[in-house]
Design a protein around this motif. Structure first.
Motif, short mmCIF file in Angstrom:
data_model
loop_
_atom_site.label_atom_id
_atom_site.label_comp_id
_atom_site.label_asym_id
_atom_site.label_seq_id
_atom_site.Cartn_x
_atom_site.Cartn_y
_atom_site.Cartn_z
N GLY A 63 -17.39 -58.02 49.12
CA GLY A 63 -18.14 -57.26 50.11
C GLY A 63 -18.83 -56.06 49.51
N LEU A 64 -18.13 -55.35 48.62
CA LEU A 64 -18.74 -54.20 47.95
C LEU A 64 -19.90 -54.63 47.07
N ARG A 65 -19.71 -55.74 46.37
CA ARG A 65 -20.76 -56.24 45.49
C ARG A 65 -22.03 -56.52 46.27
N MET A 66 -21.92 -57.22 47.38
CA MET A 66 -23.11 -57.55 48.16
C MET A 66 -23.68 -56.33 48.88
N THR A 67 -22.82 -55.38 49.24
CA THR A 67 -23.33 -54.15 49.87
C THR A 67 -24.22 -53.39 48.90
N TYR A 68 -23.71 -53.19 47.69
CA TYR A 68 -24.51 -52.51 46.68
C TYR A 68 -25.77 -53.32 46.34
N SER A 69 -25.60 -54.60 46.17
CA SER A 69 -26.72 -55.44 45.80
C SER A 69 -27.84 -55.37 46.83
N ARG A 70 -27.48 -55.50 48.09
CA ARG A 70 -28.49 -55.52 49.15
C ARG A 70 -29.14 -54.16 49.35
N LEU A 71 -28.37 -53.10 49.21
CA LEU A 71 -28.97 -51.78 49.33
C LEU A 71 -29.97 -51.51 48.21
N ILE A 72 -29.58 -51.84 46.98
CA ILE A 72 -30.49 -51.63 45.85
C ILE A 72 -31.71 -52.53 45.97
N GLY A 73 -31.49 -53.80 46.32
CA GLY A 73 -32.62 -54.71 46.50
C GLY A 73 -33.56 -54.23 47.58
N ALA A 74 -33.01 -53.75 48.70
CA ALA A 74 -33.85 -53.25 49.79
C ALA A 74 -34.66 -52.04 49.35
N LEU A 75 -34.06 -51.16 48.54
CA LEU A 75 -34.78 -49.98 48.08
C LEU A 75 -35.94 -50.35 47.16
N PHE A 76 -35.76 -51.36 46.33
CA PHE A 76 -36.87 -51.82 45.49
C PHE A 76 -38.04 -52.27 46.35
N LEU A 77 -37.75 -53.01 47.41
CA LEU A 77 -38.82 -53.53 48.27
C LEU A 77 -39.41 -52.44 49.14
N VAL A 78 -38.57 -51.57 49.67
CA VAL A 78 -39.07 -50.47 50.51
C VAL A 78 -39.95 -49.53 49.71
N GLY A 79 -39.59 -49.31 48.44
CA GLY A 79 -40.41 -48.45 47.59
C GLY A 79 -41.83 -48.97 47.45
N PHE A 80 -41.97 -50.27 47.27
CA PHE A 80 -43.30 -50.87 47.19
C PHE A 80 -44.07 -50.62 48.48
N LEU A 108 -31.50 -59.56 44.51
CA LEU A 108 -30.32 -58.79 44.90
C LEU A 108 -30.03 -58.93 46.39
N LEU A 109 -31.07 -59.03 47.19
CA LEU A 109 -30.86 -59.22 48.62
C LEU A 109 -30.20 -60.57 48.93
N ILE A 110 -30.60 -61.59 48.20
CA ILE A 110 -30.15 -62.95 48.51
C ILE A 110 -28.89 -63.33 47.72
N LYS A 111 -28.93 -63.10 46.41
CA LYS A 111 -27.85 -63.55 45.54
C LYS A 111 -26.88 -62.43 45.17
N GLY A 112 -27.42 -61.23 44.96
CA GLY A 112 -26.58 -60.13 44.52
C GLY A 112 -26.31 -60.17 43.03
N PHE A 113 -25.58 -59.17 42.56
CA PHE A 113 -25.18 -59.15 41.15
C PHE A 113 -24.21 -60.30 40.87
N GLU A 114 -24.23 -60.77 39.64
CA GLU A 114 -23.34 -61.87 39.26
C GLU A 114 -21.88 -61.43 39.40
N PRO A 115 -21.07 -62.17 40.16
CA PRO A 115 -19.69 -61.74 40.43
C PRO A 115 -18.86 -61.53 39.17
N GLU A 116 -19.01 -62.43 38.17
CA GLU A 116 -18.20 -62.33 36.96
C GLU A 116 -18.48 -61.05 36.21
N ALA A 117 -19.75 -60.64 36.16
CA ALA A 117 -20.12 -59.45 35.41
C ALA A 117 -19.91 -58.18 36.19
N TYR A 118 -19.99 -58.27 37.52
CA TYR A 118 -19.94 -57.07 38.36
C TYR A 118 -18.62 -56.32 38.23
N GLY A 119 -17.51 -57.05 38.20
CA GLY A 119 -16.21 -56.40 38.18
C GLY A 119 -15.69 -56.11 36.79
#
Length: 255
Positions: free
Chosen positions: A33-50, A241-252
């Motif tokens: 849950g934390l991984r996807m929360t961070y992933s989606r927030l960062i992904g959304a910020l990239f798109l909102v910035g544009f 990042l919005l759809i897939k998120g960071f890779e689970p194996e590398a994230y932790g």
């Protein structure tokens, strides 16, 4: 968006090797849950910035694009101010990206994480300096109207200088982003937080961006063309990042 950034700032990123003798079972259960929360927030910020900066720049250009823009500024002053405000709002978006990325990148390379955050801060400062120059056009237009047609030439020249000021600050800021992006993508490539082909695309895109913006500073107008690869990478990264998120194996994992 700033509220979302503050809300997430209290969330700790789960990492291996930071137990301090405590039970990790709860953290491990919440890690996806934390991984996807961070992933989606960062992904959304990239798109909102544009969206935010792009719309703002388009509004400003619609006012300042004509050779005699000061003569019609009174009728389009609100458009200019709204566009400048949206460009300033991008500061929150970009700093938010750096702040949210930092605890994730820090686990794999503290120096690279600090470098990316520092270059992001320098970038937004330069962009804001340019926007302040655009806002100075508003009182300049008022002064030109009061001074009359006889003094319109100096006002128009000063207005053009302010636009060039913004263009130069933008080029410096984006070149700085290009350097910071190299730290980001090299770390993403090594850690496999995202697929390596995407990280390689980011490296190519940020190199092109940096070269194009430096060329703009020397009067070689290739910046727009060379910014396309970097722009496409940031869009692709945002959607990934919005759809897939960071890779689970590398994230932790911790380097």
């Amino acid at each position: 968006m700033s509220t979302a950034v503050r809300a997430v700032s209290d969330i700790s990123v789960p990492t291996a090797g930071r137990t301090h003798g405590h039970d990790l079972s709860g953290v491990q259960e919440n890690a996806p849950g934390l991984r996807m929360t961070y992933s989606r927030l960062i992904g959304a910020l990239f798109l909102v910035g544009f969206l935010v900066y792009g719309v703002g720049a388009a509004l400003v250009t619609s006012v300042t694009g004509s050779p005699d823009f000061l003569s019609t500024l009174s009728a389009h002053q609100t458009t200019l101010v709204i566009g400048a405000f949206l460009m300033l709002l991008n500061t929150v978006v970009d700093v938010g990206k750096g702040v949210l990325f930092f605890p994730i990148l820090e686990n794999h390379g503290r120096r690279s994480a600090l470098a990316y955050l520092a270059f992001i801060v320098v970038q937004v400062v330069m962009l804001d300096v340019g926007v302040l120059a655009l806002l100075l056009i508003v009182p300049l237009g008022q002064q030109a109207t009061e001074a009359g047609q006889a003094n319109a030439a100096w006002a128009q020249g000063l207005g053009s200088l302010l636009i060039q000021w913004n263009n130069m600050a933008y080029s410096i800021g984006e070149a700085t982003l290009g350097v910071g992006g190299l730290f980001l993508c090299s770390l993403l490539f090594r850690t496999r937080l995202i697929p390596r082909f995407l990280a390689v695309g980011g490296l190519v895109g940020y190199v092109c961006l940096m070269v194009g913006m430096i060329a703009e500073l020397f009067g070689i107008h290739i910046g727009l063309m060379l910014s396309i690869p970097g722009g496409l990478f940031e869009l692709a990264l945002g959607f990934w990042l919005l759809i897939k998120g960071f890779e689970p194996e590398a994230y932790g994992q911790e380097s």
